[in-house]
Design an enzyme around this catalytic site. Structure first.
Site, PDB file in Angstrom:
ATOM      1  N   GLU A   1       0.816  -1.299  -0.048  1.00 55.30           N
ATOM      2  CA  GLU A   1      -0.030   0.085  -0.001  1.00 55.30           C
ATOM      3  C   GLU A   1       0.789   1.268  -0.060  1.00 55.30           C
ATOM      4  O   GLU A   1       0.642   2.205  -0.573  1.00 55.30           O
ATOM      5  CB  GLU A   1      -0.860   0.045   1.326  1.00 55.30           C
ATOM      6  CG  GLU A   1      -1.905   1.214   1.127  1.00 55.30           C
ATOM      7  CD  GLU A   1      -3.040   1.001   0.052  1.00 55.30           C
ATOM      8  OE1 GLU A   1      -2.790   2.095  -0.861  1.00 55.30           O
ATOM      9  OE2 GLU A   1      -3.817   0.288   0.076  1.00 55.30           O
TER      10      GLU A   1
ATOM     11  N   VAL B   1       2.626   3.682  -3.277  1.00 48.13           N
ATOM     12  CA  VAL B   1       1.917   4.636  -3.992  1.00 48.13           C
ATOM     13  C   VAL B   1       0.955   5.703  -3.230  1.00 48.13           C
ATOM     14  O   VAL B   1       0.071   5.092  -2.508  1.00 48.13           O
ATOM     15  CB  VAL B   1       0.996   3.755  -5.292  1.00 48.13           C
ATOM     16  CG1 VAL B   1       0.240   5.004  -6.085  1.00 48.13           C
ATOM     17  CG2 VAL B   1       1.808   3.054  -6.040  1.00 48.13           C
TER      18      VAL B   1
ATOM     19  N   GLY C   1       1.443   7.412  -0.378  1.00 47.35           N
ATOM     20  CA  GLY C   1       1.796   7.525   1.106  1.00 47.35           C
ATOM     21  C   GLY C   1       0.439   6.822   1.538  1.00 47.35           C
ATOM     22  O   GLY C   1       0.177   5.728   1.627  1.00 47.35           O
TER      23      GLY C   1
ATOM     24  N   ASP D   1       9.749   8.940 -10.656  1.00 45.35           N
ATOM     25  CA  ASP D   1       8.747   8.534  -9.377  1.00 45.35           C
ATOM     26  C   ASP D   1       7.371   8.412  -9.775  1.00 45.35           C
ATOM     27  O   ASP D   1       6.949   7.150  -9.522  1.00 45.35           O
ATOM     28  CB  ASP D   1       8.980   9.462  -8.339  1.00 45.35           C
ATOM     29  CG  ASP D   1       8.023   9.245  -7.084  1.00 45.35           C
ATOM     30  OD1 ASP D   1       8.424   8.312  -6.222  1.00 45.35           O
ATOM     31  OD2 ASP D   1       6.862   9.657  -6.996  1.00 45.35           O
TER      32      ASP D   1
ATOM     33  N   LYS E   1       4.957   4.674 -10.187  1.00 44.09           N
ATOM     34  CA  LYS E   1       3.546   4.420  -9.510  1.00 44.09           C
ATOM     35  C   LYS E   1       2.482   4.205 -10.656  1.00 44.09           C
ATOM     36  O   LYS E   1       1.559   3.442 -10.298  1.00 44.09           O
ATOM     37  CB  LYS E   1       3.322   5.813  -8.686  1.00 44.09           C
ATOM     38  CG  LYS E   1       4.244   5.788  -7.519  1.00 44.09           C
ATOM     39  CD  LYS E   1       3.951   7.447  -6.855  1.00 44.09           C
ATOM     40  CE  LYS E   1       5.113   7.512  -5.742  1.00 44.09           C
ATOM     41  NZ  LYS E   1       4.915   8.883  -5.159  1.00 44.09           N
TER      42      LYS E   1
ATOM     43  N   GLY F   1       6.305  11.399   3.280  1.00 38.24           N
ATOM     44  CA  GLY F   1       6.525  11.609   4.605  1.00 38.24           C
ATOM     45  C   GLY F   1       6.465  10.461   5.421  1.00 38.24           C
ATOM     46  O   GLY F   1       5.773   9.479   5.130  1.00 38.24           O
TER      47      GLY F   1
END
Length: 429
Positions: free
Chosen positions: A130, A133, A135, A202, A206, A305
């Site tokens: 999970e 992709v 966060g 990036d 994804k 984050g």
């Protein structure tokens, strides 16, 4: 509740890994209650053992990641080291020795997810990702499970917070690209080398993962068409505003109208201010899913984050641990459709083209002729001229990308066209 704890091995203890360890420790009782058994951090593999890691028992630290995943008592391996190797080998080794795996490794999943899926299936273990992709946004599980009975036709979203922050600042403050990037770097949103973000690598990884799950077919990173956003200018935003649009770096995965192929692409695009993605600000992510029965769904939240990503990791840990207790596994790879991935040239959309041209009679007619010769229909034209120079902005109707590329190539050869200042797709209409 079972008294023997489920043991978790953590590979990597950086920003995300350290937060995973902290949450496992501080919320141990809650996690145990939700799972039905205690969960114990059994080892943490790192490259620099001397670094101080608050909240992590030094006795758990090891530099021998291979030995850690080979331990026969490990139930779940959490991989947050990233990259292709040694992550791929460590994950497959973990499966071989009886552990399920939770990973946040988008690059590896996009490049060689098939190998990981096959190893998980061979050994009867789970592969959950999970956190790979968007966060903290619950997205992978809804696509794999909640929408498993539906047909998904399109997934379009903002899946990189760094680029969204930069473009949002350019739009809201009038800043140039470099100025907005400098602010993103100062605030910690952008890495010292922002290439992976701003050039779309990036987001492309994804997009490959999302397309594979959404369309039940194998889509690798090399299948994704990618364009960065470093060439987006204040002038592009000015043109977008005149059209009632803004600019976002979008990952777009689509099923062809005939259902016989799929496409996956990443590029900056103009989208109408009325579209839900247009209102996504700062470093937030959002993904818009269009399904046949469910209709249009939007998933929104912080896309990166330590804490948000750790939240997604721990959600997977809970799910995998529950499966272990029930001697079951969750969904594996679903690639039964085996649809081909079409090239970018087959994509059909609208375009915004800005040309620098000579300010003299007949230029517009020449340009219009080139568009007509390549089968690209013009929707609107805007021209401004001064001191012998002019800018010409053309917005097209929907056309194949290959036709637009041929049009632009021919325009560059016209003596009256001094340069193609900008080409941008128009999406979300």
């Amino acid at each position: 509740m079972r008294t023997r704890p489920l043991k978790v091995a953590l590979l990597g203890c950086g920003v995300v890994g350290s937060e995973v360890a902290r949450i496992m420790t501080t919320h141990a009782d809650d996690l145990a209650a939700r799972i039905g058994a205690p969960v114990e951090l059994a080892g943490v593999a790192v490259r620099r053992p001397d670094k101080v890691r608050g909240g992590v028992d030094p006795a758990l630290i090891t530099t021998d990641a291979t030995a850690l995943v080979k331990r026969g008592d490990i139930d779940v391996v959490v991989e947050v080291i990233g990259g292709i190797e040694p992550a791929r080998t460590l994950i497959t080794t973990a499966f071989e020795h009886g552990a399920s795996v939770v990973s946040a490794n988008k690059a590896l999943l996009a490049q060689d997810g098939a190998t990981l899926y096959a190893a998980a299936e061979q050994h009867g273990r789970d592969l959950y990702f999970e956190a790979a992709v968007a966060g903290a946004i619950p997205l992978i599980r809804p696509l794999r499970e909640s929408l498993a009975g539906d047909k998904i036709n399109r997934v379009m979203g903002i899946v990189n917070g760094t680029t969204n922050f930069i473009l949002d600042k350019m739009d809201s403050t009038g800043a140039g690209y470099q100025e907005a990037l400098d602010e993103a770097t100062a605030l910690g949103y952008a890495e010292a080398d922002p290439t992976a973000d701003v050039e779309g690598f990036d987001a492309a990884a994804k997009a490959a993962i999302l397309a594979g799950i959404a369309f039940h077919t194998r889509v690798r990173l090399d299948d994704v068409s990618r364009e960065g956003m470093t060439e987006v200018t204040a002038a592009d935003f000015a043109s977008a505003r005149q059209m009632g649009c803004t600019i976002k770096l979008l990952a777009i995965c689509e099923r062809a109208a005939d259902g016989e192929s799929v496409t996956a692409r990443v590029h900056p695009a103009m989208i109408p201010l009325s579209h839900p993605l247009a209102s996504v600000r700062e470093a937030y992510n959002a993904v818009f899913v269009e399904a046949e029965a469910a209709g249009r769904l939007m998933f929104y939240g912080p896309g990166a984050g330590g804490s948000p990503t750790a939240s997604a990791v721990l959600g997977d840990v809970v799910a995998v641990c529950r499966n272990r207790l029930n001697e079951a596994t969750g969904p594996g790879e679903s690639a039964y459709t085996q649809l081909p991935v079409s090239p970018m040239g087959d994509v059909v959309t609208r375009y915004h083209i800005s040309l620098d041209v000579a300010d003299k009679p007949g230029v517009l007619a020449q340009v219009a002729t080139v568009f007509a010769e390549h089968g690209v229909s013009i929707d609107t034209v805007r021209q401004q001229g001064k001191d012998g120079e002019a800018s010409l902005v053309v917005v097209t109707h929907r056309a194949p990308d290959a036709a637009l590329s041929g049009t632009v190539e021919a325009l560059r050869k016209l003596d009256t066209v001094r340069g193609v200042a900008s080409i941008m797709r128009v999406e979300g209409e």
